[in-house]
Write an enzyme that holds these catalytic residues in place. Structure first.
Site, mmCIF file in Angstrom:
data_model
loop_
_atom_site.group_PDB
_atom_site.id
_atom_site.type_symbol
_atom_site.label_atom_id
_atom_site.label_comp_id
_atom_site.label_asym_id
_atom_site.label_seq_id
_atom_site.Cartn_x
_atom_site.Cartn_y
_atom_site.Cartn_z
ATOM 1 N N ARG A 227 0.802 -0.990 -0.166
ATOM 2 C CA ARG A 227 -0.271 0.083 -0.117
ATOM 3 C C ARG A 227 0.877 1.157 -0.003
ATOM 4 N NH1 ARG A 227 -4.495 -1.843 -1.580
ATOM 5 N NH2 ARG A 227 -5.736 -0.122 -0.766
ATOM 6 N N GLU A 256 -2.376 8.889 -5.445
ATOM 7 C CA GLU A 256 -2.467 8.275 -6.949
ATOM 8 C C GLU A 256 -3.553 8.888 -7.572
ATOM 9 O OE1 GLU A 256 -2.993 3.916 -6.675
ATOM 10 O OE2 GLU A 256 -1.008 3.755 -5.571
ATOM 11 N N HIS A 275 0.202 1.066 -10.412
ATOM 12 C CA HIS A 275 -0.780 0.444 -9.665
ATOM 13 C C HIS A 275 -1.490 -0.857 -10.407
ATOM 14 C CE1 HIS A 275 -3.482 0.335 -5.786
ATOM 15 N NE2 HIS A 275 -3.320 -0.745 -6.102
#
Length: 315
Positions: A227, A256, A275
């Protein structure tokens, strides 16, 4: 009964849901103020999710479409006695393959060669003395669950020594050694690769900070497929700038998308992916299978069959 679908469901899988008696699938565009109070189950999450959680008088179960659940209000779920499940288990193979690609990218000089290619530079003589094989290198993996084990398994196939870090320090398959997360600095100093796959909790937020990076010897590659907020971004940039790290492969970030003005984009020793480490084209079907199993089990017993999240622990 109403299932609010906030994650895309294929026509084939909608047909499977249609076999459940008295179940109606609601799409976000169909939500009305009245319907919002009558949602029993949610698949996925999104902007409307918190509103439904707040207003529904009969919400029983949420099936997340991710492994991490740090974006949920877990205290609120516990207070309202709403069960939560994730899709842990389906990411193991794709994330492990991605990590292996990162490791080989740096070890075999591929990352440096790719950057030289953009400048039409032939750098063979420079790279050959810097590349190595993986045999007898050491990887320290923070997180020894399903994904961590899949990463360790693949690295062991390349004769990499694997050290796992978790809360209890108990032995785990595919790890040559396991240590507790409060006894890690001596271990990571000897590592070649430091890999984060921990869930995000209060204890793991900014786990990788200035203190952590300043203890390193400077030759390590840091890999984050866990994470983003587990890493203090400023501390990571400082560590890269000051040669406390040899490089980093990053798939997740505190913010993000990664801002266009982030220094990470232009660092020669940083590999960035957006990601995608857990992604694969069959993701929707595999996530749906977990939803379907949990729905059927809940309707029979009031319990979940798979991947129920411990709301207190956060995973």
């Amino acid at each position: 009964m109403n299932l609010l679908a906030l994650f895309e469901i294929s026509d084939q899988n909608l047909n499977r849901l249609a076999q459940i008696p008295n179940l109606t699938v609601i799409k976000p565009d169909d939500l009305t103020p009245t319907l919002m109070t009558k949602i029993d189950f949610i698949y996925g999450w999104g902007a409307v999710g918190p509103r439904v959680l707040e207003q529904s008088k009969q919400l029983k179960f949420i099936q997340a479409y991710s492994a991490g659940v740090d974006y949920f209000s877990l205290d609120q779920l516990a207070q309202k006695r709403v069960l939560l499940a994730n899709v842990s288990g389906i990411h193991g193979e794709p994330i492990a393959e991605t990590v292996l690609a990162y490791v080989l990218d740096f070890t075999r000089g591929i990352h440096a060669a790719e950057r030289a290619q953009t400048q039409s530079k032939w750098v063979g003589d420079e790279l050959r003395p810097t590349i190595s094989t993986l045999a007898d290198q050491k990887a320290v993996i923070f997180g020894t669950g399903h994904i961590g084990q899949q990463i360790a398994k693949r690295l062991q196939q390349f004769s990499v020594k694997t050290v796992g870090v978790n809360r209890h320090g108990h032995p785990v398959d595919y790890f040559d050694q396991v240590t507790k997360d409060d006894h890690t600095l001596d271990v990571v100093r000897q590592a070649d690769f430091i890999i984060n796959i921990m869930p995000l909790t209060t204890a793991t937020r900014h786990f990788f900070d200035d203190r952590f990076f300043s203890a390193l010897a400077g030759h390590q590659i840091f890999i984050n497929v866990g994470r983003g907020p587990s890493v203090d971004t400023s501390a990571l940039i400082h560590a890269l700038d000051n040669h406390q790290l040899a490089g980093a492969a990053l798939d997740v970030f505190e913010q993000e998308p990664l801002p266009a003005d982030s220094p990470l984009w232009s660092m020669a020793n940083v590999l960035i992916t957006p990601h995608i480490s857990g992604g694969f084209k069959e993701y929707g079907d595999e996530a749906f299978d977990i939803l379907m199993l949990n729905l059927q089990t809940y309707l029979k017993s009031g319990k979940l069959a798979k991947n129920e999240v411990n709301l207190k622990a956060g995973y």
